[in-house]
Every structure is written in C-alpha cells, then in structure tokens.
Design a protein around this motif. Structure first.
Motif: not given
Lengths: 276, 228
Positions: B205-217
């Motif tokens: 369940a590793s994550g990369s929050p910046l990727t999620d935020i970037a996808a929304e942008h």
C-alpha cells in the motif's frame, strides 16, 4: 455488464470524418447535426490531439444535446486511435449507443492528421475525408488512401477559392481523377445546395446500411513503403498520381462503386428536414 | 516459485507489449503533469521519476495483478469485488481511480476480441487495469509473477515512451533507463507474486501523494497531450 459487442438492434451506423487539421471536420459534423437531427437520432465522438477543444466547439454550437457529444483523448496519436488501436474509440461509440439507444448514426471525428490517416473498418462503417481549397489546390491530386478511397471526398470552403488562387473546378476534377470517379462533393456552408447534397449522401448511406446493402470498404493504410538496405528509393508505391497521368474515365456518378449503394448526384427524392 | 523458463514467455511478451491495442498510448503515467510542474526536467529526473513510480504505484499494480492472476488461475473469482475495493483504497485520486478503471475496461474489451474467456465477463462493469491484466495472464496459463511483470513493464514503458513527447530527451537515453530498471522490475514482480497469496488487505500500500495531486491538476489542465 460487460463490453461485448453491441446487440444488432441498438447498433448505429458509424460514420467517420477524417482529414488534415483545419479543413473543417468539426464544421462538417456541426452542419450534419444541424440538418439531420430531426430525422435521425445522432451521437458524436470527437478525437482531439490534445484537450477536448473539438467537443467543446460542437457543444457550444448547440447542434446536439451536449451529453451526446463525447471526447476521446488520443495522447497525441490521432492516427493510432482510428487505425492501429481503436479500442478507446470503439468503446466510446458503444457506450454512446448503449446510453442513448437506439441511435441511428454515430459520427466519429478523427483528430486532424496527415493525408494517410483513415479509419479502420473495425471502428466505422463508412468514412468521409475532408480537404479544403485553402489547404492548396494541389492536395487532391496527391491521392493517398483517404483522398482516393474514402467513401466520400469533401472539398470544403469552395467559396474561398478565388481568395486563395485555387481553381475549384480543377481541384474537383483532380480529385475525381485520383478517385477513379468515386464521389467528390464540393462544399461550402454558405451554399445551401451543397449542404443539401452532403445531407443526401448521408441519408442514402443510412438507407443502404439499414437495408443491409452497405459493405464497409477499407481505404487502406498508408502506401507500402519499404526501405531495405541498399534501397535506391525508386520503388513504386502502388498508386499513381503523376501530373499529366491520363485516365480515361467519365465523371458520371450513377455507376456502382461496389459499395452496394450508388452515389447518384442530383437525383430527386423526398425527405423532410428543417433548416435552422 | 514459478519459473518463466518453462513456457508462456511469448504470451507474456504479447500482454506486456505497448502495441497491444488497449489504448495505453494515450497515458503518460503521470509524467506529463510532473514535467509541466517542473518536477522532472532532465534525464536524471526522469529516471528518478520512473523508479519512484514503479516502487509505489508499480508495486501496488504488480501485487494486484498477481493476486488476480492467482485467483483466476484457481478458477475462483469470488473475492474480486474485495480486490477491487482494496485497490480503490490505495488510489486516493478519483481521477487516477477512473484512469485505472478506464484502462481496465479497455484491456478487457481488447482481450474479448483477442482471446475470449468467460473470466473476462466475471470482472464487472469497470475493473481496474491490474486486475484485468492478472486475469488475462491466467487465461494464457501464466502465473502471478508473470502477471506482475506484464503490468510493471507495460506501465513503466508507457510512461517512459511519453518522455519523448513531453521532454527534450534523447530516446536512447530513455531506453537506457529502462535497461537499467530491468532487474528492479524482476525483483518487484517476484515480491508481488509472494504477496499475492496473502490476505487481500495486506497487499502493498505504498503511496506517492504528489502523483495523486498532480493527476487532479492534470485533469483540469486546458492543454495536455496525454489523458493522464
């Protein structure tokens, strides 16, 4: 629910609109929607090279309820999306047919691409290829799969001919020659009689397709192009369109093109539709 | 441990090939928004991005592909809904969840035309891409490790290929990165296969929050070459 093929009763006629950037594909689709929406249940899929500009243009034109216009983003590969990997477009068409069943016609607009981009027969039942006089009078003469073998070649913006030094009659004659007499439609949205001919062509296509008489014809991919080591570049590409190449054929459009439907121009038949 | 040397290599190549007609070419795996935001600016940055991606989103996708493959291989797809829910929970961005399901539908649509199997119909309306890949691998007789490798390679090579369109890079250097990553992908695939048989909730369940935020942008960006 799965994504299996559409049951036949909700399967619409799928008509592709291809051609280079700026020739008026979106405008042709807007025109068709405006003139045919009271006769047929329509849906539109646009393919933008980036963003959803074309879908937004069509929605802003108000030619159809906006939920019937959907954009497919092609990752800067408009050619791939209509030819080598049609899955995204195919699913968009199938979803539209399912969500608004029964649709009569789904128009699929390709992203503006080069002269070799044509639709796969896996995606559309028929396709029209759009050129315009402003792109240069010599383009039609170049031939290639879309120009030579699309079901219909539209030469758009003919009202601009005099302003861009293009002899429209010559361009149409060149196109007919490149197409061995297959139909060529000079079009201007400022000339209602040409718009009416375009609509008639779509009506006939739909009638023929509904009756089971239309067989999709694949214009084919780009001409074979082979560069073997030592290739001297004098190979034949399998199509000929040299200036001065003389074909002896007439331009009588009453003949059968082997599509199972005839493209008779100028014939009379009755139909009803509204002009806005 | 399953062996990749005992057959099935050709089927694995088929599934992992970017030319498989399932629409993957329209996505950059988050690279385009990362470049647009200035977070990736050169080849070294691209390599760090790709490594970060496979170690986070990649390892999750690999584990879920392996888990789906193991279940389909046993002919038991009864807990697929749980698998889907667990994967949803690992993708915070609604946009990326949608992308994963769009790609999954497309892969399933393609496989229905390429190599039909009743398992594909059991996947529900919009299955996640790694789950479909896992089932497709099983349908070809491949094991969890191969399923994990297929999704790792497809996702990684797809993001790398996008570099040529969104960055000023030498394509040889891009493939040199992929070459340096081959051992890493093999290790990640082996780890994913090991995790596949454990409880679904314990999958990575590793994550990369910046990727999620970037996808929304990215979703809200007016001009973009790639859908994600």
């Amino acid at each position: 629910m799965t994504d299996d093929r559409q049951p036949q009763e909700t399967r619409a006629l799928r008509l592709g609109v291809a051609g280079p950037v700026g020739t008026g594909k979106s405008s042709v689709i807007a025109t068709l929607c405006r003139h045919l929406r009271d006769e047929f249940a329509l849906g539109v899929i646009t393919n933008d090279i980036y963003t959803d500009e074309d879908a937004r243009f069509l929605r802003s034109e108000g030619v159809l309820p906006e939920e019937r216009i959907r954009a497919v983003e092609t990752g800067a590969c408009p050619h791939t999306a209509i030819r080598d990997d049609v899955t995204m477009n195919l699913m968009a068409v199938e979803d539209l047919e399912r969500d608004f069943a029964p649709l009569d016609i789904v128009l699929v607009e390709s992203g503006g691409d080069n002269l070799t981009a044509t639709f796969s027969p896996a995606l559309v039942d028929a396709q029209l290829f759009v050129l315009d006089v402003a792109g240069g009078g010599d383009v039609a003469r170049k031939g290639g799969p879309g120009i030579a073998r699309a079901d219909l070649l539209v030469i758009n913006k003919i009202d601009l001919g005099q302003h861009v030094d293009v002899d429209v009659a010559q361009m149409v004659a060149d196109a007919e020659k490149a197409r061995n007499g297959a139909p060529v439609l000079p079009l201007s949205r400022k000339r209602p009689e040409t718009v009416e001919k375009l609509c008639d062509w779509v009506r006939q296509l739909h009638a023929s397709w509904t009756a089971g008489g239309h067989t999709p014809v694949d214009p084919g991919p780009m001409a074979p192009h082979h560069h073997a080591p030592g290739d001297t570049h004098d190979h034949d590409h399998g199509h000929r369109h040299a200036p001065g190449d003389t074909h002896d054929h007439d331009h009588d459009h009453d003949h059968d093109h082997g599509h199972g439907h005839t493209h008779a121009h100028g014939h009379a038949h009755s139909h009803s539709h509204s002009h806005d | 441990m399953e062996s990749l040397g005992s057959g099935g290599q050709a089927a694995l190549l088929l599934l992992a090939d970017g030319r498989l007609p399932a629409g993957g070419y329209a996505h950059s795996g988050g690279l385009e928004p990362a470049v647009a935001a200035g977070r990736v600016a050169d080849v070294a940055g691209l390599e760090r991005f790709l490594i970060g991606r496979v170690e986070t989103a990649g390892s999750i996708a690999a584990a879920f592909a392996a888990a789906a493959c193991a279940r389909a291989g046993r002919g038991n797809l009864s807990d697929l809904a749980e698998l889907e829910a667990e994967l949803d929970a690992r993708i915070p961005s609604p946009e990326l969840r949608k992308v994963s399901r769009d790609l999954g539908r497309q892969l399933r649509r393609a496989m229905n035309g390429i190599h039909p199997h009743p398992h594909f119909a059991a996947l529900g309306a919009a299955p996640h891409q790694p789950v479909v890949m896992g089932v497709a691998a099983a349908v070809f007789g491949l094991g969890p490790r191969a399923a994990a490798l297929a999704i790792l390679h497809e996702n990684n090579a797809g993001a790398a290929a996008a570099a040529a369109k969104v960055m000023r890079v030498d394509p040889f250097e891009v493939h040199a990165i992929l070459a340096r990553m081959t051992d890493r992908l093999d290790c990640l695939a082996a780890e994913a296969a090991k995790a596949a048989d454990g409880p679904t909730a314990d999958l990575p369940a590793s994550g990369s929050p910046l990727t999620d935020i970037a996808a929304e942008h990215h979703r809200r960006s007016d001009v973009r070459l790639f859908a994600s």
